[in-house]
Design an enzyme around this catalytic site. Structure first.
Site, mmCIF file in Angstrom:
data_model
loop_
_atom_site.group_PDB
_atom_site.id
_atom_site.type_symbol
_atom_site.label_atom_id
_atom_site.label_comp_id
_atom_site.label_asym_id
_atom_site.label_seq_id
_atom_site.Cartn_x
_atom_site.Cartn_y
_atom_site.Cartn_z
ATOM 1 N N GLN A 254 -6.613 23.472 27.408
ATOM 2 C CA GLN A 254 -6.808 24.026 26.069
ATOM 3 C C GLN A 254 -7.392 23.006 25.103
ATOM 4 O O GLN A 254 -8.183 23.346 24.223
ATOM 5 C CB GLN A 254 -5.489 24.561 25.521
ATOM 6 C CG GLN A 254 -4.937 25.722 26.312
ATOM 7 C CD GLN A 254 -5.955 26.826 26.508
ATOM 8 O OE1 GLN A 254 -6.333 27.527 25.579
ATOM 9 N NE2 GLN A 254 -6.427 26.982 27.740
ATOM 10 N N HIS A 257 -11.153 22.939 24.608
ATOM 11 C CA HIS A 257 -11.816 24.039 23.914
ATOM 12 C C HIS A 257 -12.458 23.583 22.611
ATOM 13 O O HIS A 257 -13.588 23.953 22.290
ATOM 14 C CB HIS A 257 -10.798 25.139 23.579
ATOM 15 C CG HIS A 257 -10.780 26.268 24.555
ATOM 16 N ND1 HIS A 257 -11.866 27.067 24.795
ATOM 17 C CD2 HIS A 257 -9.788 26.745 25.350
ATOM 18 C CE1 HIS A 257 -11.550 27.982 25.703
ATOM 19 N NE2 HIS A 257 -10.299 27.805 26.050
ATOM 20 N N GLU A 322 0.034 30.827 21.094
ATOM 21 C CA GLU A 322 -0.918 31.718 21.753
ATOM 22 C C GLU A 322 -0.593 31.807 23.245
ATOM 23 O O GLU A 322 -0.405 32.887 23.787
ATOM 24 C CB GLU A 322 -2.326 31.182 21.542
ATOM 25 C CG GLU A 322 -3.421 31.996 22.204
ATOM 26 C CD GLU A 322 -4.788 31.334 22.088
ATOM 27 O OE1 GLU A 322 -5.795 32.048 22.268
ATOM 28 O OE2 GLU A 322 -4.859 30.113 21.844
ATOM 29 N N HIS A 323 -0.537 30.662 23.916
ATOM 30 C CA HIS A 323 -0.200 30.604 25.342
ATOM 31 C C HIS A 323 1.098 29.809 25.512
ATOM 32 O O HIS A 323 1.244 28.725 24.940
ATOM 33 C CB HIS A 323 -1.288 29.880 26.142
ATOM 34 C CG HIS A 323 -2.669 30.433 25.947
ATOM 35 N ND1 HIS A 323 -3.585 29.851 25.086
ATOM 36 C CD2 HIS A 323 -3.284 31.503 26.495
ATOM 37 C CE1 HIS A 323 -4.712 30.545 25.125
ATOM 38 N NE2 HIS A 323 -4.558 31.547 25.965
ATOM 39 N N ASP A 356 -6.795 33.354 31.712
ATOM 40 C CA ASP A 356 -8.085 33.317 31.013
ATOM 41 C C ASP A 356 -9.159 34.094 31.759
ATOM 42 O O ASP A 356 -9.993 34.753 31.142
ATOM 43 C CB ASP A 356 -8.551 31.861 30.867
ATOM 44 C CG ASP A 356 -8.209 31.283 29.509
ATOM 45 O OD1 ASP A 356 -7.644 32.006 28.666
ATOM 46 O OD2 ASP A 356 -8.510 30.099 29.282
ATOM 47 N N HIS A 415 3.052 68.711 -6.390
ATOM 48 C CA HIS A 415 3.521 68.782 -5.010
ATOM 49 C C HIS A 415 4.589 69.876 -4.875
ATOM 50 O O HIS A 415 4.561 70.691 -3.946
ATOM 51 C CB HIS A 415 4.124 67.437 -4.576
ATOM 52 C CG HIS A 415 3.112 66.391 -4.241
ATOM 53 N ND1 HIS A 415 2.202 65.911 -5.139
ATOM 54 C CD2 HIS A 415 2.890 65.717 -3.072
ATOM 55 C CE1 HIS A 415 1.462 64.986 -4.560
ATOM 56 N NE2 HIS A 415 1.851 64.852 -3.301
#
Length: 428
Positions: A254, A257, A322-323, A356, A415
Protein backbone atom coordinates in the site's frame (compact mmCIF):
# COMPACT_ATOMS: atom_id res chain seq x y z
CA UNK A 1 9.73 2.61 10.48
CA UNK A 2 8.56 4.29 13.69
CA UNK A 3 7.76 2.04 16.66
CA UNK A 4 5.60 3.60 19.35
CA UNK A 5 2.87 2.94 21.82
CA UNK A 6 -0.58 3.13 20.24
CA UNK A 7 -1.65 5.88 22.63
CA UNK A 8 1.15 8.09 21.27
CA UNK A 9 -0.15 7.84 17.73
CA UNK A 10 -2.60 10.36 16.34
CA UNK A 11 -5.60 8.23 15.44
CA UNK A 12 -7.36 11.08 13.65
CA UNK A 13 -5.93 11.66 10.20
CA UNK A 14 -6.63 14.99 8.54
CA UNK A 15 -8.89 14.60 5.53
CA UNK A 16 -7.36 16.18 2.45
CA UNK A 17 -9.65 18.72 0.78
CA UNK A 18 -7.01 20.41 -1.34
CA UNK A 19 -5.42 23.82 -1.09
CA UNK A 20 -7.46 26.99 -1.75
CA UNK A 21 -5.67 27.25 -5.10
CA UNK A 22 -6.58 23.68 -6.06
CA UNK A 23 -10.20 24.22 -5.04
CA UNK A 24 -10.39 27.42 -7.06
CA UNK A 25 -8.86 25.76 -10.12
CA UNK A 26 -11.23 22.77 -9.96
CA UNK A 27 -14.30 24.98 -9.54
CA UNK A 28 -13.22 27.19 -12.45
CA UNK A 29 -12.77 24.19 -14.75
CA UNK A 30 -16.16 22.76 -13.77
CA UNK A 31 -17.88 26.10 -14.34
CA UNK A 32 -16.20 26.60 -17.71
CA UNK A 33 -17.13 23.14 -19.01
CA UNK A 34 -20.69 23.59 -17.77
CA UNK A 35 -20.94 26.91 -19.62
CA UNK A 36 -18.90 26.20 -22.76
CA UNK A 37 -19.16 22.43 -23.26
CA UNK A 38 -16.74 20.88 -25.72
CA UNK A 39 -14.78 24.11 -26.23
CA UNK A 40 -13.69 24.20 -22.58
CA UNK A 41 -13.25 20.42 -22.49
CA UNK A 42 -10.80 20.53 -25.39
CA UNK A 43 -9.05 23.66 -24.11
CA UNK A 44 -8.31 22.18 -20.70
CA UNK A 45 -7.22 18.87 -22.24
CA UNK A 46 -4.65 20.74 -24.31
CA UNK A 47 -3.59 22.85 -21.31
CA UNK A 48 -3.20 20.07 -18.75
CA UNK A 49 -2.49 16.96 -20.84
CA UNK A 50 -0.65 18.76 -23.66
CA UNK A 51 -2.82 16.92 -26.18
CA UNK A 52 -4.67 18.84 -28.88
CA UNK A 53 -7.95 17.14 -29.80
CA UNK A 54 -11.08 18.08 -31.65
CA UNK A 55 -14.62 16.99 -30.78
CA UNK A 56 -14.53 14.21 -33.36
CA UNK A 57 -11.45 12.60 -31.78
CA UNK A 58 -12.73 12.54 -28.17
CA UNK A 59 -14.41 9.16 -28.48
CA UNK A 60 -12.25 6.04 -28.62
CA UNK A 61 -12.91 4.10 -31.82
CA UNK A 62 -13.57 0.40 -32.19
CA UNK A 63 -10.39 0.16 -34.27
CA UNK A 64 -8.35 1.52 -31.34
CA UNK A 65 -9.89 -1.03 -29.00
CA UNK A 66 -9.12 -3.86 -31.40
CA UNK A 67 -5.55 -2.59 -31.81
CA UNK A 68 -5.14 -2.55 -28.02
CA UNK A 69 -5.69 -6.31 -27.93
CA UNK A 70 -2.59 -6.71 -30.11
CA UNK A 71 -0.53 -4.75 -27.57
CA UNK A 72 -1.33 -6.67 -24.38
CA UNK A 73 0.27 -9.96 -23.46
CA UNK A 74 -1.66 -13.21 -23.31
CA UNK A 75 -1.03 -13.71 -19.59
CA UNK A 76 -2.69 -10.38 -18.80
CA UNK A 77 -5.69 -11.20 -20.95
CA UNK A 78 -6.15 -14.57 -19.24
CA UNK A 79 -5.82 -13.02 -15.77
CA UNK A 80 -8.18 -10.09 -16.42
CA UNK A 81 -10.84 -12.39 -17.86
CA UNK A 82 -10.74 -14.73 -14.88
CA UNK A 83 -10.71 -11.80 -12.45
CA UNK A 84 -13.77 -10.37 -14.22
CA UNK A 85 -15.62 -13.66 -13.70
CA UNK A 86 -14.76 -13.65 -9.99
CA UNK A 87 -15.86 -10.03 -9.55
CA UNK A 88 -19.12 -10.68 -11.38
CA UNK A 89 -19.97 -13.82 -9.38
CA UNK A 90 -19.32 -12.01 -6.09
CA UNK A 91 -21.46 -9.01 -6.99
CA UNK A 92 -24.32 -11.10 -8.38
CA UNK A 93 -24.85 -12.37 -4.83
CA UNK A 94 -25.59 -8.79 -3.75
CA UNK A 95 -28.60 -8.31 -6.01
CA UNK A 96 -31.91 -7.52 -4.38
CA UNK A 97 -35.37 -7.60 -5.92
CA UNK A 98 -38.46 -5.45 -5.73
CA UNK A 99 -41.08 -6.56 -3.22
CA UNK A 100 -44.77 -5.96 -2.46
CA UNK A 101 -46.79 -6.73 0.64
CA UNK A 102 -50.58 -7.09 0.26
CA UNK A 103 -52.29 -6.58 3.61
CA UNK A 104 -55.68 -7.84 4.77
CA UNK A 105 -57.41 -4.48 4.35
CA UNK A 106 -56.41 -4.30 0.68
CA UNK A 107 -53.45 -1.96 1.18
CA UNK A 108 -50.44 -2.71 -0.96
CA UNK A 109 -47.00 -1.51 0.19
CA UNK A 110 -43.70 -2.23 -1.43
CA UNK A 111 -40.36 -1.15 -2.81
CA UNK A 112 -39.39 -1.04 -6.46
CA UNK A 113 -35.72 -1.48 -7.38
CA UNK A 114 -34.54 0.06 -10.65
CA UNK A 115 -31.03 0.54 -12.05
CA UNK A 116 -29.66 3.97 -12.82
CA UNK A 117 -29.92 4.76 -16.52
CA UNK A 118 -26.41 6.09 -17.21
CA UNK A 119 -23.20 5.87 -15.17
CA UNK A 120 -19.82 7.49 -15.78
CA UNK A 121 -16.62 5.68 -14.76
CA UNK A 122 -13.43 7.67 -14.28
CA UNK A 123 -10.19 5.72 -14.79
CA UNK A 124 -6.97 7.53 -13.80
CA UNK A 125 -3.98 7.60 -16.12
CA UNK A 126 -1.43 9.64 -14.18
CA UNK A 127 1.17 8.03 -11.92
CA UNK A 128 -0.12 4.61 -12.86
CA UNK A 129 -2.85 2.98 -14.90
CA UNK A 130 -5.17 0.60 -13.08
CA UNK A 131 -7.08 -1.80 -15.36
CA UNK A 132 -8.34 -3.64 -12.28
CA UNK A 133 -10.28 -0.55 -11.20
CA UNK A 134 -12.18 -0.68 -14.48
CA UNK A 135 -13.61 -4.06 -13.47
CA UNK A 136 -14.45 -2.88 -9.96
CA UNK A 137 -16.47 0.09 -11.20
CA UNK A 138 -18.09 -1.36 -14.31
CA UNK A 139 -19.12 -4.87 -13.26
CA UNK A 140 -21.29 -3.93 -10.23
CA UNK A 141 -23.09 -1.39 -12.43
CA UNK A 142 -23.65 -4.06 -15.07
CA UNK A 143 -24.92 -6.54 -12.51
CA UNK A 144 -27.34 -3.87 -11.26
CA UNK A 145 -28.65 -3.57 -14.82
CA UNK A 146 -27.34 -0.11 -15.76
CA UNK A 147 -27.93 0.08 -19.55
CA UNK A 148 -25.41 2.85 -20.34
CA UNK A 149 -21.89 2.85 -18.90
CA UNK A 150 -19.39 5.39 -20.19
CA UNK A 151 -15.67 5.48 -19.37
CA UNK A 152 -13.42 8.54 -19.37
CA UNK A 153 -9.65 8.35 -18.99
CA UNK A 154 -6.88 10.87 -19.73
CA UNK A 155 -4.96 10.70 -23.00
CA UNK A 156 -1.21 10.16 -22.81
CA UNK A 157 0.59 13.43 -22.13
CA UNK A 158 3.17 15.08 -24.32
CA UNK A 159 1.13 15.41 -27.49
CA UNK A 160 0.05 11.78 -27.79
CA UNK A 161 -3.65 11.01 -27.77
CA UNK A 162 -3.34 7.31 -27.04
CA UNK A 163 -4.73 5.49 -24.02
CA UNK A 164 -3.02 2.70 -22.12
CA UNK A 165 -3.98 -0.45 -24.07
CA UNK A 166 -4.43 -2.45 -20.87
CA UNK A 167 -7.15 -0.02 -19.73
CA UNK A 168 -8.89 -0.27 -23.10
CA UNK A 169 -8.78 -4.06 -23.03
CA UNK A 170 -10.04 -4.22 -19.43
CA UNK A 171 -12.93 -1.90 -20.34
CA UNK A 172 -13.77 -3.94 -23.43
CA UNK A 173 -13.66 -7.17 -21.44
CA UNK A 174 -15.97 -5.62 -18.83
CA UNK A 175 -18.40 -4.70 -21.60
CA UNK A 176 -17.94 -0.92 -21.92
CA UNK A 177 -19.03 0.32 -25.34
CA UNK A 178 -18.56 4.07 -24.89
CA UNK A 179 -15.10 5.47 -24.01
CA UNK A 180 -13.59 8.97 -24.17
CA UNK A 181 -9.99 10.22 -24.02
CA UNK A 182 -10.45 12.99 -21.49
CA UNK A 183 -9.45 13.27 -17.85
CA UNK A 184 -9.12 15.62 -14.90
CA UNK A 185 -11.75 17.96 -13.51
CA UNK A 186 -12.89 18.70 -17.07
CA UNK A 187 -13.93 15.07 -17.58
CA UNK A 188 -15.94 15.08 -14.34
CA UNK A 189 -17.73 18.26 -15.41
CA UNK A 190 -18.51 16.80 -18.83
CA UNK A 191 -20.02 13.70 -17.24
CA UNK A 192 -22.06 15.77 -14.80
CA UNK A 193 -23.44 18.44 -17.13
CA UNK A 194 -22.93 16.99 -20.59
CA UNK A 195 -21.42 18.52 -23.71
CA UNK A 196 -22.22 18.16 -27.40
CA UNK A 197 -19.96 15.08 -27.48
CA UNK A 198 -20.61 13.47 -24.08
CA UNK A 199 -24.14 12.97 -22.74
CA UNK A 200 -24.59 13.60 -19.00
CA UNK A 201 -24.75 10.72 -16.53
CA UNK A 202 -26.69 10.02 -13.34
CA UNK A 203 -23.68 8.96 -11.26
CA UNK A 204 -19.89 9.28 -11.43
CA UNK A 205 -17.60 6.72 -9.85
CA UNK A 206 -13.91 5.97 -9.86
CA UNK A 207 -10.79 7.42 -8.22
CA UNK A 208 -8.54 10.20 -9.52
CA UNK A 209 -6.14 12.92 -8.45
CA UNK A 210 -6.98 15.83 -6.15
CA UNK A 211 -8.58 17.84 -9.00
CA UNK A 212 -10.81 14.91 -9.89
CA UNK A 213 -11.81 14.53 -6.23
CA UNK A 214 -12.56 18.25 -5.87
CA UNK A 215 -14.55 18.27 -9.12
CA UNK A 216 -16.61 15.29 -7.95
CA UNK A 217 -17.38 17.14 -4.75
CA UNK A 218 -18.37 20.23 -6.77
CA UNK A 219 -20.83 18.40 -9.03
CA UNK A 220 -22.41 16.28 -6.28
CA UNK A 221 -26.09 17.11 -6.21
CA UNK A 222 -26.30 17.59 -9.95
CA UNK A 223 -25.28 13.93 -10.11
CA UNK A 224 -24.50 11.27 -7.54
CA UNK A 225 -20.90 10.23 -6.82
CA UNK A 226 -19.41 7.16 -5.20
CA UNK A 227 -17.15 8.93 -2.69
CA UNK A 228 -14.29 11.37 -2.29
CA UNK A 229 -11.46 8.86 -2.22
CA UNK A 230 -8.46 9.55 0.00
CA UNK A 231 -4.99 7.97 -0.02
CA UNK A 232 -4.79 4.20 0.35
CA UNK A 233 -4.58 2.64 3.83
CA UNK A 234 -3.63 -0.68 5.32
CA UNK A 235 -3.59 -1.85 8.93
CA UNK A 236 -2.12 -5.21 9.89
CA UNK A 237 -3.17 -6.64 13.26
CA UNK A 238 -0.66 -9.35 14.15
CA UNK A 239 0.72 -11.49 16.96
CA UNK A 240 3.92 -13.52 17.29
CA UNK A 241 2.64 -16.12 14.82
CA UNK A 242 2.93 -13.64 11.94
CA UNK A 243 5.80 -13.85 9.46
CA UNK A 244 7.65 -10.48 9.52
CA UNK A 245 8.45 -10.76 5.81
CA UNK A 246 4.75 -11.19 4.98
CA UNK A 247 3.76 -8.24 7.17
CA UNK A 248 6.42 -5.95 5.70
CA UNK A 249 5.53 -6.88 2.14
CA UNK A 250 1.84 -6.21 2.75
CA UNK A 251 2.57 -2.83 4.35
CA UNK A 252 4.69 -1.85 1.36
CA UNK A 253 2.01 -3.03 -1.06
CA UNK A 254 0.00 0.00 0.00
CA UNK A 255 2.87 2.39 0.70
CA UNK A 256 3.94 2.17 -2.95
CA UNK A 257 0.57 3.57 -4.08
CA UNK A 258 1.11 7.15 -3.01
CA UNK A 259 3.34 9.33 -0.84
CA UNK A 260 0.31 9.94 1.39
CA UNK A 261 -0.67 6.27 1.73
CA UNK A 262 -0.83 4.92 5.27
CA UNK A 263 0.69 1.58 6.37
CA UNK A 264 0.37 0.58 10.04
CA UNK A 265 1.17 -2.56 12.04
CA UNK A 266 -0.63 -3.06 15.36
CA UNK A 267 0.86 -5.74 17.61
CA UNK A 268 1.43 -6.65 21.26
CA UNK A 269 4.80 -8.17 20.31
CA UNK A 270 7.94 -6.04 20.65
CA UNK A 271 9.88 -8.80 18.86
CA UNK A 272 7.55 -8.73 15.85
CA UNK A 273 7.58 -4.94 15.83
CA UNK A 274 11.36 -4.79 15.55
CA UNK A 275 11.53 -7.60 13.00
CA UNK A 276 8.93 -5.96 10.76
CA UNK A 277 10.60 -2.56 10.97
CA UNK A 278 13.90 -4.13 9.88
CA UNK A 279 12.20 -6.15 7.14
CA UNK A 280 10.49 -3.04 5.76
CA UNK A 281 13.90 -1.41 5.37
CA UNK A 282 15.32 -4.48 3.67
CA UNK A 283 12.44 -4.82 1.20
CA UNK A 284 12.33 -1.10 0.51
CA UNK A 285 15.88 -1.19 -0.82
CA UNK A 286 14.82 -3.22 -3.86
CA UNK A 287 11.30 -1.87 -4.45
CA UNK A 288 10.95 -0.20 -7.88
CA UNK A 289 8.67 2.50 -6.42
CA UNK A 290 11.05 2.96 -3.51
CA UNK A 291 10.89 6.75 -3.43
CA UNK A 292 7.09 6.84 -3.17
CA UNK A 293 6.97 4.02 -0.60
CA UNK A 294 9.75 5.60 1.47
CA UNK A 295 7.88 8.88 1.69
CA UNK A 296 4.69 7.07 2.71
CA UNK A 297 6.40 4.97 5.38
CA UNK A 298 8.30 7.93 6.83
CA UNK A 299 5.27 10.24 6.94
CA UNK A 300 2.30 7.96 7.55
CA UNK A 301 3.71 4.55 8.50
CA UNK A 302 4.06 3.22 12.05
CA UNK A 303 4.27 0.16 14.25
CA UNK A 304 1.88 0.56 17.16
CA UNK A 305 2.48 -1.46 20.31
CA UNK A 306 -0.54 -2.49 22.36
CA UNK A 307 -0.98 -4.52 25.54
CA UNK A 308 -3.02 -7.27 23.86
CA UNK A 309 -4.70 -8.27 20.63
CA UNK A 310 -8.00 -7.19 22.19
CA UNK A 311 -6.54 -3.71 22.78
CA UNK A 312 -5.34 -3.78 19.19
CA UNK A 313 -8.90 -4.41 17.99
CA UNK A 314 -9.99 -1.27 19.85
CA UNK A 315 -7.37 0.71 17.94
CA UNK A 316 -8.49 -0.86 14.65
CA UNK A 317 -12.08 0.15 15.33
CA UNK A 318 -10.97 3.73 16.01
CA UNK A 319 -8.88 3.88 12.84
CA UNK A 320 -11.60 2.27 10.67
CA UNK A 321 -9.03 1.38 8.00
CA UNK A 322 -9.65 0.85 4.32
CA UNK A 323 -7.86 -2.53 4.39
CA UNK A 324 -7.36 -4.65 7.51
CA UNK A 325 -5.26 -7.81 7.62
CA UNK A 326 -5.55 -10.07 10.66
CA UNK A 327 -2.44 -12.23 10.99
CA UNK A 328 -2.97 -14.05 14.28
CA UNK A 329 -3.09 -17.65 15.46
CA UNK A 330 -6.89 -17.77 15.11
CA UNK A 331 -8.05 -14.78 13.03
CA UNK A 332 -11.61 -16.07 12.61
CA UNK A 333 -12.10 -15.86 16.38
CA UNK A 334 -11.55 -12.09 16.22
CA UNK A 335 -13.87 -11.36 13.32
CA UNK A 336 -16.95 -10.68 15.45
CA UNK A 337 -15.10 -7.97 17.38
CA UNK A 338 -14.04 -5.98 14.31
CA UNK A 339 -16.64 -3.30 13.73
CA UNK A 340 -14.96 -0.79 11.43
CA UNK A 341 -12.97 -1.85 8.37
CA UNK A 342 -13.64 -1.56 4.65
CA UNK A 343 -12.24 -4.98 3.78
CA UNK A 344 -11.01 -7.65 6.19
CA UNK A 345 -8.32 -10.15 5.14
CA UNK A 346 -7.94 -13.17 7.43
CA UNK A 347 -4.85 -15.34 7.65
CA UNK A 348 -1.36 -15.40 6.14
CA UNK A 349 -2.44 -16.23 2.59
CA UNK A 350 -5.09 -13.51 2.28
CA UNK A 351 -2.65 -10.80 1.29
CA UNK A 352 -4.27 -7.49 0.40
CA UNK A 353 -3.45 -7.79 -3.35
CA UNK A 354 -5.63 -10.92 -3.45
CA UNK A 355 -8.57 -8.61 -2.90
CA UNK A 356 -7.21 -5.85 -5.11
CA UNK A 357 -7.07 -8.00 -8.18
CA UNK A 358 -8.69 -11.39 -8.14
CA UNK A 359 -10.81 -12.74 -5.30
CA UNK A 360 -14.02 -10.95 -6.30
CA UNK A 361 -14.92 -8.39 -3.59
CA UNK A 362 -14.67 -4.77 -4.67
CA UNK A 363 -11.38 -2.98 -4.10
CA UNK A 364 -12.92 0.51 -4.11
CA UNK A 365 -13.23 0.85 -0.36
CA UNK A 366 -13.93 3.75 2.04
CA UNK A 367 -10.86 5.67 3.27
CA UNK A 368 -10.08 8.33 5.89
CA UNK A 369 -12.00 6.49 8.61
CA UNK A 370 -15.26 6.52 6.65
CA UNK A 371 -15.54 2.75 7.02
CA UNK A 372 -17.31 3.72 10.26
CA UNK A 373 -20.38 4.51 8.18
CA UNK A 374 -19.84 3.53 4.55
CA UNK A 375 -19.14 0.45 2.45
CA UNK A 376 -17.12 -0.75 -0.52
CA UNK A 377 -18.60 -0.09 -3.95
CA UNK A 378 -21.40 -2.59 -4.48
CA UNK A 379 -24.47 -3.29 -6.60
CA UNK A 380 -26.69 -1.11 -4.40
CA UNK A 381 -24.65 1.91 -5.48
CA UNK A 382 -26.17 1.58 -8.94
CA UNK A 383 -29.77 0.94 -7.90
CA UNK A 384 -32.44 3.43 -6.91
CA UNK A 385 -35.45 2.53 -4.83
CA UNK A 386 -39.03 3.78 -5.14
CA UNK A 387 -41.56 3.26 -2.36
CA UNK A 388 -44.94 1.90 -3.47
CA UNK A 389 -48.15 2.81 -1.64
CA UNK A 390 -51.63 1.67 -2.68
CA UNK A 391 -53.97 2.56 0.23
CA UNK A 392 -57.39 0.99 0.31
CA UNK A 393 -60.62 2.75 1.28
CA UNK A 394 -60.85 0.58 4.38
CA UNK A 395 -57.34 1.59 5.49
CA UNK A 396 -58.03 5.29 4.95
CA UNK A 397 -61.29 5.12 6.90
CA UNK A 398 -59.54 3.31 9.74
CA UNK A 399 -56.46 5.55 9.90
CA UNK A 400 -57.48 8.88 8.40
CA UNK A 401 -58.17 10.56 11.75
CA UNK A 402 -54.70 9.64 13.00
CA UNK A 403 -53.13 11.03 9.83
CA UNK A 404 -55.01 14.32 10.30
CA UNK A 405 -53.93 14.49 13.94
CA UNK A 406 -50.28 14.22 12.97
CA UNK A 407 -50.63 16.74 10.12
CA UNK A 408 -52.32 19.35 12.30
CA UNK A 409 -49.76 18.82 15.04
CA UNK A 410 -47.18 19.99 12.51
CA UNK A 411 -49.30 22.94 11.41
CA UNK A 412 -50.01 21.55 7.94
CA UNK A 413 -53.75 22.07 7.55
CA UNK A 414 -53.61 21.42 3.82
CA UNK A 415 -52.28 17.95 4.51
CA UNK A 416 -55.10 17.30 6.98
CA UNK A 417 -57.78 18.56 4.58
CA UNK A 418 -56.53 16.30 1.79
CA UNK A 419 -57.50 13.41 4.07
CA UNK A 420 -60.58 15.08 5.55
CA UNK A 421 -62.26 15.67 2.20
CA UNK A 422 -62.07 11.96 1.44
CA UNK A 423 -63.33 10.91 4.88
CA UNK A 424 -66.31 13.26 4.63
CA UNK A 425 -67.26 11.90 1.23
CA UNK A 426 -66.86 8.25 2.18
CA UNK A 427 -68.50 8.57 5.59
CA UNK A 428 -71.38 10.65 4.20
Amino acid sequence: MRIMRAEQFGLKREVEYGTPEQNEAALRIVADVKAEGDAALLRYTEQHDRVKLDAASLRVTQQEIEAAYDQVDAAFLTAIREAAVNVRVFHEKQMRTSWMDLQQDGTLLGQIMRPLKRVGVYVPGGKAAYPSSVLMNVIPAQVAGVPEIVMVTPPATGGKAGIDPYILVAAAEAGVKEMYRVGGAQAIAALAYGTASIAPVDKICGPGNIYVALAKRAVFGAVDIDSIAGPSEIVVLADDSADPAYVAADLLSQAEHDEMASAILITPSQQLAEAVAAEVERQLSTLPRQEIARSSIDSYGAVLLVDSIEAGIDVVNQLAPEHLEVLTVDPMRLLGHIQNAGAIFLGPYSSEPVGDYFAGPNHIIPTNGTARFSSPVNVDDFLKKSSLIYYSKEALLANGDKIMTLARHEGLEGHARAIEIRLEKERG
